[in-house]
Enzyme design. Structure first.
Site, PDB file in Angstrom:
ATOM      1  N   GLU A  52      56.422  55.727  33.778  1.00 14.02           N
ATOM      2  CA  GLU A  52      55.335  56.522  34.356  1.00 14.02           C
ATOM      3  C   GLU A  52      55.344  56.366  35.876  1.00 14.02           C
ATOM      4  O   GLU A  52      55.829  55.364  36.414  1.00 14.02           O
ATOM      5  CB  GLU A  52      54.005  56.042  33.727  1.00 14.02           C
ATOM      6  CG  GLU A  52      52.737  56.575  34.332  1.00 14.02           C
ATOM      7  CD  GLU A  52      52.542  58.090  34.215  1.00 14.02           C
ATOM      8  OE1 GLU A  52      53.481  58.836  34.539  1.00 14.02           O
ATOM      9  OE2 GLU A  52      51.430  58.513  33.857  1.00 14.02           O
ATOM     10  N   ASP A  53      54.793  57.347  36.570  1.00 15.71           N
ATOM     11  CA  ASP A  53      54.804  57.297  38.039  1.00 15.71           C
ATOM     12  C   ASP A  53      53.762  56.333  38.592  1.00 15.71           C
ATOM     13  O   ASP A  53      54.062  55.464  39.392  1.00 15.71           O
ATOM     14  CB  ASP A  53      54.632  58.703  38.637  1.00 15.71           C
ATOM     15  CG  ASP A  53      53.422  59.474  38.099  1.00 15.71           C
ATOM     16  OD1 ASP A  53      52.672  58.916  37.260  1.00 15.71           O
ATOM     17  OD2 ASP A  53      53.226  60.629  38.518  1.00 15.71           O
ATOM     18  N   ASP A  78      46.365  54.931  38.018  1.00 12.30           N
ATOM     19  CA  ASP A  78      45.231  55.049  38.941  1.00 12.30           C
ATOM     20  C   ASP A  78      44.021  54.470  38.199  1.00 12.30           C
ATOM     21  O   ASP A  78      43.816  53.262  38.194  1.00 12.30           O
ATOM     22  CB  ASP A  78      45.088  56.536  39.300  1.00 12.30           C
ATOM     23  CG  ASP A  78      44.114  56.799  40.421  1.00 12.30           C
ATOM     24  OD1 ASP A  78      43.226  55.974  40.630  1.00 12.30           O
ATOM     25  OD2 ASP A  78      44.215  57.844  41.085  1.00 12.30           O
ATOM     26  N   THR A  79      43.221  55.289  37.528  1.00  9.97           N
ATOM     27  CA  THR A  79      42.108  54.735  36.741  1.00  9.97           C
ATOM     28  C   THR A  79      42.620  54.028  35.482  1.00  9.97           C
ATOM     29  O   THR A  79      41.961  53.136  34.957  1.00  9.97           O
ATOM     30  CB  THR A  79      41.144  55.856  36.290  1.00  9.97           C
ATOM     31  OG1 THR A  79      41.850  56.742  35.417  1.00  9.97           O
ATOM     32  CG2 THR A  79      40.608  56.637  37.469  1.00  9.97           C
ATOM     33  N   GLY A  80      43.782  54.446  34.979  1.00  8.79           N
ATOM     34  CA  GLY A  80      44.339  53.885  33.742  1.00  8.79           C
ATOM     35  C   GLY A  80      44.074  54.771  32.533  1.00  8.79           C
ATOM     36  O   GLY A  80      44.616  54.544  31.454  1.00  8.79           O
ATOM     37  N   THR A  90      44.938  57.929  31.819  1.00  7.68           N
ATOM     38  CA  THR A  90      46.082  58.685  31.308  1.00  7.68           C
ATOM     39  C   THR A  90      46.948  57.799  30.419  1.00  7.68           C
ATOM     40  O   THR A  90      47.351  58.196  29.326  1.00  7.68           O
ATOM     41  CB  THR A  90      46.932  59.225  32.487  1.00  7.68           C
ATOM     42  OG1 THR A  90      46.074  59.980  33.339  1.00  7.68           O
ATOM     43  CG2 THR A  90      48.068  60.085  32.018  1.00  7.68           C
ATOM     44  N   PHE A  92      45.883  58.808  48.387  1.00  4.55           N
ATOM     45  CA  PHE A  92      46.626  59.794  47.600  1.00  4.55           C
ATOM     46  C   PHE A  92      48.042  59.890  48.151  1.00  4.55           C
ATOM     47  O   PHE A  92      48.248  60.166  49.330  1.00  4.55           O
ATOM     48  CB  PHE A  92      45.944  61.160  47.604  1.00  4.55           C
ATOM     49  CG  PHE A  92      46.481  62.045  46.521  1.00  4.55           C
ATOM     50  CD1 PHE A  92      46.021  61.926  45.214  1.00  4.55           C
ATOM     51  CD2 PHE A  92      47.487  62.952  46.787  1.00  4.55           C
ATOM     52  CE1 PHE A  92      46.555  62.700  44.182  1.00  4.55           C
ATOM     53  CE2 PHE A  92      48.028  63.742  45.770  1.00  4.55           C
ATOM     54  CZ  PHE A  92      47.552  63.613  44.482  1.00  4.55           C
ATOM     55  N   ASP A 106      53.208  64.657  43.571  1.00  9.08           N
ATOM     56  CA  ASP A 106      52.857  65.966  44.119  1.00  9.08           C
ATOM     57  C   ASP A 106      51.389  66.065  44.495  1.00  9.08           C
ATOM     58  O   ASP A 106      50.553  65.271  44.068  1.00  9.08           O
ATOM     59  CB  ASP A 106      53.125  67.050  43.074  1.00  9.08           C
ATOM     60  CG  ASP A 106      52.095  67.004  41.943  1.00  9.08           C
ATOM     61  OD1 ASP A 106      51.899  65.928  41.370  1.00  9.08           O
ATOM     62  OD2 ASP A 106      51.468  68.048  41.658  1.00  9.08           O
ATOM     63  N   ARG A 144      57.024  67.256  45.898  1.00  7.89           N
ATOM     64  CA  ARG A 144      57.821  66.437  44.974  1.00  7.89           C
ATOM     65  C   ARG A 144      59.219  66.184  45.533  1.00  7.89           C
ATOM     66  O   ARG A 144      59.859  65.193  45.223  1.00  7.89           O
ATOM     67  CB  ARG A 144      57.952  67.125  43.612  1.00  7.89           C
ATOM     68  CG  ARG A 144      56.650  67.197  42.813  1.00  7.89           C
ATOM     69  CD  ARG A 144      56.950  67.537  41.358  1.00  7.89           C
ATOM     70  NE  ARG A 144      55.791  68.002  40.614  1.00  7.89           N
ATOM     71  CZ  ARG A 144      54.912  67.219  39.992  1.00  7.89           C
ATOM     72  NH1 ARG A 144      55.068  65.915  40.043  1.00  7.89           N
ATOM     73  NH2 ARG A 144      53.894  67.723  39.321  1.00  7.89           N
TER      74      ARG A 144
HETATM   75  P1  XMP Z   1      44.865  57.938  35.883  1.00  6.26           P
HETATM   76  O1  XMP Z   1      43.634  57.975  36.753  1.00  6.26           O
HETATM   77  O2  XMP Z   1      44.625  58.551  34.550  1.00  6.26           O
HETATM   78  O3  XMP Z   1      45.863  58.859  36.656  1.00  6.26           O
HETATM   79  O4  XMP Z   1      45.438  56.541  35.798  1.00  6.26           O
HETATM   80  C1  XMP Z   1      47.207  58.774  36.442  1.00  6.26           C
HETATM   81  C2  XMP Z   1      47.884  60.073  36.743  1.00  6.26           C
HETATM   82  O5  XMP Z   1      47.305  60.728  37.861  1.00  6.26           O
HETATM   83  C3  XMP Z   1      48.270  61.137  38.783  1.00  6.26           C
HETATM   84  N1  XMP Z   1      48.023  60.473  40.082  1.00  6.26           N
HETATM   85  C4  XMP Z   1      48.594  60.778  41.245  1.00  6.26           C
HETATM   86  N2  XMP Z   1      49.530  61.705  41.540  1.00  6.26           N
HETATM   87  N3  XMP Z   1      49.480  61.003  43.801  1.00  6.26           N
HETATM   88  C5  XMP Z   1      49.972  61.804  42.818  1.00  6.26           C
HETATM   89  O6  XMP Z   1      50.830  62.606  43.094  1.00  6.26           O
HETATM   90  C6  XMP Z   1      48.541  60.058  43.592  1.00  6.26           C
HETATM   91  O7  XMP Z   1      48.138  59.344  44.518  1.00  6.26           O
HETATM   92  C7  XMP Z   1      48.083  59.944  42.226  1.00  6.26           C
HETATM   93  N4  XMP Z   1      47.182  59.130  41.640  1.00  6.26           N
HETATM   94  C8  XMP Z   1      47.167  59.479  40.338  1.00  6.26           C
HETATM   95  C9  XMP Z   1      49.598  60.777  38.179  1.00  6.26           C
HETATM   96  O8  XMP Z   1      50.158  61.919  37.574  1.00  6.26           O
HETATM   97  C10 XMP Z   1      49.306  59.779  37.100  1.00  6.26           C
HETATM   98  O9  XMP Z   1      50.123  59.939  35.969  1.00  6.26           O
HETATM   99 MG    MG Z   2      51.892  61.020  35.887  1.00  2.00          MG
END
Ligand code: XMP
Ligand code: MG
Length: 220
Positions: free
Chosen positions: A136-137, A140-142, A144, A189, A196, A202
């Site tokens: 995974e990339d 953030d909050t966790g 996803t 961000f 993206d 990207r």
């Molecule tokens: P959560 O909050 O669910 O978010 O952990 C995870 C997904 O949100 C996207 N994400 C970002 N994408 N720059 C981005 O391009 C960011 O700073 C960023 N923060 C969260 C990402 O797709 C990740 O899977």
């Molecule tokens: Mg992602």
């Protein structure tokens, strides 16, 4: 989370003028946070660590699951590094790498949306009884990742390991910690290296913090 590289909140980043950045994107970039070469270096070490963990467990094959679109560059570089360790004569072990792909969407503009959409899950029956490494990339909050993990669990894999390039330090975190993390970053961000903003940036090579102007220019 083993040996994660911590980028502190007061880290200023690098002046984008010192990097190859397409002219039309220049005003959208606030700072370069992680140069491309440093990402590649870190991925080699991540691949070493993941390899050791899998070999220790005597894993014969691994479903390497790419979470599209944001992880596509990380996935390609990680798979290359894992294959290099696999092929190294002095490596103590080997496992087959079976590539798998899934697509998730949760972001619009710069904030995580409540709903997480999962696309391309029809093939997930393939992970039943398998060791899965989720690539995974960013966490953030966790939210996803938790949603994805519960979807994967319903297909009864043998084991699931999560590797993320980035983990954001945010007060909105639900406390989720992946097994392997490349860098822990401030709550900004980020764009570039497949990250993206509304599908732009990207193709930018270094990982950058977006500028206010960038947020404005590419808003939907
Ligand atoms: P959560 O909050 O669910 O978010 O952990 C995870 C997904 O949100 C996207 N994400 C970002 N994408 N720059 C981005 O391009 C960011 O700073 C960023 N923060 C969260 C990402 O797709 C990740 O899977
Ligand atoms: Mg992602």
């Amino acid at each position: 989370m083993k040996n994660c590289i911590h980028i502190p909140d007061d880290f200023a980043g690098f002046d984008p003028c010192g990097f190859c950045i397409p002219q039309p994107l220049a005003s959208s970039i606030h700072r370069v946070l992680i140069p491309h070469g440093m990402i590649k270096d870190r991925i080699k070490k991540l691949a070493d660590d993941i390899f050791k963990a899998l070999v220790e467990e005597e894993v014969e094959s691994v479903s390497l699951l790419c979470v599209l679109k944001g992880a596509y560059r990380f996935y390609a570089d990680l798979q290359e590094s894992l294959s290099a360790v696999n092929a190294n004569e002095s490596s103590k072990g080997h496992f087959h790498i079976i590539p798998e792909f899934i697509r998730l969407k949760s972001y619009e503009n710069t904030s995580s949306q409540g709903e997480v959409k999962i696309m391309g899950i029809d093939d997930l029956e393939k992970i039943r009884g398998k060791t899965v490494v989720v690539v995974e990339d960013i966490i953030d909050t966790g939210r996803t990742m938790r949603k994805l993990l519960s979807t994967l669990e319903s297909h009864q894999p043998k084991k699931v390991i999560v590797v993320c390039l980035l983990r954001k330090r945010t007060p909105l975190s639900d406390g989720y910690k992946p097994d392997f993390v490349g860098f822990e970053i401030p709550d900004r961000f980020v764009i570039g290296y497949a990250f993206d903003y509304n599908e732009y940036f990207r193709d930018l090579m270094p990982l950058c913090v977006i500028s206010e102007k960038g947020i404005e220019n590419f808003k939907e």
